[in-house]
Design a protein around this motif. Structure first.
Motif, PDB file in Angstrom:
ATOM      1  N   ILE A  65      -5.590   0.939  57.159  1.00  0.00           N
ATOM      2  CA  ILE A  65      -4.925   1.287  55.907  1.00  0.00           C
ATOM      3  C   ILE A  65      -3.543   0.655  55.823  1.00  0.00           C
ATOM      4  CG2 ILE A  65      -6.134   3.499  55.772  1.00  0.00           C
ATOM      5  CD1 ILE A  65      -3.469   4.843  56.572  1.00  0.00           C
ATOM      6  N   LEU A  66      -3.086   0.531  54.595  1.00  0.00           N
ATOM      7  CA  LEU A  66      -1.691   0.190  54.307  1.00  0.00           C
ATOM      8  C   LEU A  66      -1.033   1.460  53.781  1.00  0.00           C
ATOM      9  CD1 LEU A  66      -0.387  -2.911  52.399  1.00  0.00           C
ATOM     10  CD2 LEU A  66       0.295  -0.635  51.656  1.00  0.00           C
ATOM     11  N   LEU A  67       0.170   1.731  54.300  1.00  0.00           N
ATOM     12  CA  LEU A  67       0.945   2.901  53.895  1.00  0.00           C
ATOM     13  C   LEU A  67       2.246   2.440  53.271  1.00  0.00           C
ATOM     14  CD1 LEU A  67       0.630   4.847  57.217  1.00  0.00           C
ATOM     15  CD2 LEU A  67       0.130   5.891  55.004  1.00  0.00           C
ATOM     16  N   LEU A  68       2.720   3.154  52.282  1.00  0.00           N
ATOM     17  CA  LEU A  68       4.017   2.823  51.713  1.00  0.00           C
ATOM     18  C   LEU A  68       4.773   4.100  51.416  1.00  0.00           C
ATOM     19  CD1 LEU A  68       4.527  -0.271  49.685  1.00  0.00           C
ATOM     20  CD2 LEU A  68       6.034   1.653  49.324  1.00  0.00           C
ATOM     21  N   GLU A  69       5.970   4.195  51.980  1.00  0.00           N
ATOM     22  CA  GLU A  69       6.802   5.387  51.813  1.00  0.00           C
ATOM     23  C   GLU A  69       8.211   5.044  52.278  1.00  0.00           C
ATOM     24  OE1 GLU A  69       4.820   8.318  54.229  1.00  0.00           O
ATOM     25  OE2 GLU A  69       4.731   6.951  55.921  1.00  0.00           O
ATOM     26  N   ALA A 115       7.222   7.720  65.556  1.00  0.00           N
ATOM     27  CA  ALA A 115       7.952   6.910  64.587  1.00  0.00           C
ATOM     28  C   ALA A 115       7.206   5.594  64.351  1.00  0.00           C
ATOM     29  CB  ALA A 115       9.358   6.626  65.103  1.00  0.00           C
ATOM     30  N   ALA A 116       7.393   5.014  63.197  1.00  0.00           N
ATOM     31  CA  ALA A 116       6.792   3.710  62.917  1.00  0.00           C
ATOM     32  C   ALA A 116       7.405   2.660  63.839  1.00  0.00           C
ATOM     33  CB  ALA A 116       7.029   3.330  61.460  1.00  0.00           C
ATOM     34  N   GLU A 117       6.587   1.682  64.208  1.00  0.00           N
ATOM     35  CA  GLU A 117       7.053   0.591  65.069  1.00  0.00           C
ATOM     36  C   GLU A 117       7.014  -0.702  64.271  1.00  0.00           C
ATOM     37  OE1 GLU A 117       4.266   0.574  68.283  1.00  0.00           O
ATOM     38  OE2 GLU A 117       4.888   2.550  69.014  1.00  0.00           O
ATOM     39  N   SER A 118       7.939  -1.607  64.589  1.00  0.00           N
ATOM     40  CA  SER A 118       7.864  -2.915  63.943  1.00  0.00           C
ATOM     41  C   SER A 118       6.775  -3.735  64.602  1.00  0.00           C
ATOM     42  CB  SER A 118       9.198  -3.646  64.058  1.00  0.00           C
ATOM     43  OG  SER A 118      10.095  -3.150  63.097  1.00  0.00           O
ATOM     44  N   LEU A 119       6.019  -4.459  63.804  1.00  0.00           N
ATOM     45  CA  LEU A 119       4.988  -5.337  64.344  1.00  0.00           C
ATOM     46  C   LEU A 119       5.593  -6.733  64.399  1.00  0.00           C
ATOM     47  CD1 LEU A 119       2.063  -5.481  65.298  1.00  0.00           C
ATOM     48  CD2 LEU A 119       1.388  -5.841  62.932  1.00  0.00           C
ATOM     49  N   SER A 120       5.823  -7.228  65.594  1.00  0.00           N
ATOM     50  CA  SER A 120       6.517  -8.509  65.733  1.00  0.00           C
ATOM     51  C   SER A 120       5.656  -9.622  65.163  1.00  0.00           C
ATOM     52  CB  SER A 120       6.835  -8.772  67.197  1.00  0.00           C
ATOM     53  OG  SER A 120       5.645  -8.748  67.940  1.00  0.00           O
ATOM     54  N   THR A 131      -0.936   4.777  64.903  1.00  0.00           N
ATOM     55  CA  THR A 131       0.416   4.271  65.136  1.00  0.00           C
ATOM     56  C   THR A 131       0.785   3.367  63.975  1.00  0.00           C
ATOM     57  OG1 THR A 131       0.008   4.297  67.517  1.00  0.00           O
ATOM     58  CG2 THR A 131       1.883   3.008  66.747  1.00  0.00           C
ATOM     59  N   GLN A 132       1.809   3.733  63.247  1.00  0.00           N
ATOM     60  CA  GLN A 132       2.185   2.970  62.061  1.00  0.00           C
ATOM     61  C   GLN A 132       2.993   1.746  62.466  1.00  0.00           C
ATOM     62  OE1 GLN A 132       4.197   5.760  59.501  1.00  0.00           O
ATOM     63  NE2 GLN A 132       2.361   7.005  59.189  1.00  0.00           N
ATOM     64  N   LYS A 133       2.556   0.587  61.978  1.00  0.00           N
ATOM     65  CA  LYS A 133       3.217  -0.682  62.297  1.00  0.00           C
ATOM     66  C   LYS A 133       3.863  -1.238  61.036  1.00  0.00           C
ATOM     67  CE  LYS A 133       1.409  -0.973  66.515  1.00  0.00           C
ATOM     68  NZ  LYS A 133       2.210  -1.034  67.749  1.00  0.00           N
ATOM     69  N   LYS A 134       5.153  -1.356  61.051  1.00  0.00           N
ATOM     70  CA  LYS A 134       5.859  -1.854  59.862  1.00  0.00           C
ATOM     71  C   LYS A 134       5.692  -3.365  59.734  1.00  0.00           C
ATOM     72  CE  LYS A 134      10.311  -2.642  59.455  1.00  0.00           C
ATOM     73  NZ  LYS A 134      11.767  -2.578  59.172  1.00  0.00           N
ATOM     74  N   LYS A 148       3.642  -0.328  55.861  1.00  0.00           N
ATOM     75  CA  LYS A 148       3.151  -0.159  57.225  1.00  0.00           C
ATOM     76  C   LYS A 148       1.639  -0.285  57.255  1.00  0.00           C
ATOM     77  CE  LYS A 148       5.298   3.813  57.112  1.00  0.00           C
ATOM     78  NZ  LYS A 148       5.900   5.136  57.427  1.00  0.00           N
ATOM     79  N   LEU A 149       1.126  -0.705  58.393  1.00  0.00           N
ATOM     80  CA  LEU A 149      -0.320  -0.747  58.614  1.00  0.00           C
ATOM     81  C   LEU A 149      -0.663   0.269  59.688  1.00  0.00           C
ATOM     82  CD1 LEU A 149      -0.907  -4.605  58.718  1.00  0.00           C
ATOM     83  CD2 LEU A 149      -1.246  -3.048  56.785  1.00  0.00           C
TER      84      LEU A 149
END
Lengths: 124, 124
Positions: free
Chosen positions: A97-101, A118-123, A22-25, A35-36
């Motif tokens: 991992i860190l993702l960037l796109e 979809a990516a989620e925001s990490l509060s 799950t990608q966390k922005k 994203k992480l």
């Protein structure tokens, strides 16, 4: 001027979630997202026809399977999967991992399927 | 398909140069560049009106001075300076960072001056 963004401590932010795949922005950079994600096991083969995708390993060990062969990444190593190149991440041990796109890039690219998320925001 | 890029080991690539305040490109991501730099001392106050700029500290300790106050980054911490926000990096000890921004972004932004230097490719 709008409010400034906060700095991001990667280890601290990684401690805030445990879900896999799950990608966390954690930050915006123009129209890109930082994203992480935590991974374990194998993802799905997919392609992003419209964008390159950057992977930076923070902990663990990530293999990015490509049709041309595997790219193995240890912590402190990064790889950019070029647009149009089919790939499938796999991690034998839990890895971070860190993702960037670009914003809106879907995790499963052209493949879709049950792992699409979809990516989620990490509060903060 | 053109030749695939290589993976990038950040520590290894950092060992390949010693100049301070010189951005070394290690990867492309679409029309963005991933760059490494070593810093010590104070840079110049400047602004990038056309782009955000991502700083990730790999070693040492970087202070990004902003007119609104300082952002202090330790290894594993990142910060995105929003476009249009004046900033001045300073490192009391030699520090290594990863930068990410669109290709062609000049290091001194609108300020120019003797520290202006285009990014260089770091040969593999």
């Amino acid at each position: 001027m709008s409010e400034l963004p906060r700095s991001v401590n990667l280890a601290e932010r990684l401690s805030q979630f445990s879900e896999l795949w799950t990608q966390k922005k954690v930050a915006d950079l123009n129209d890109y997202e930082v994203k992480l994600a935590k991974l374990k096991g194998e993802f799905v083969w997919h392609t992003h026809d419209e964008t390159d995708e950057l992977f930076l390993v923070i902990s663990g060990r990530l293999t990015i399977q490509l049709r041309a062969g595997d790219v193995v990444l240890e912590p402190g190593e990064l790889f950019v999967v070029p647009r149009g190149v089919e790939h499938c991440p796999v991690a034998d041990e839990e890895s971070a991992i860190l993702l960037l796109e670009p914003a809106g890039t879907m995790n499963t690219g052209d493949a879709g399927g049950p792992m699409t998320k979809a990516a989620e925001s990490l509060s903060t």
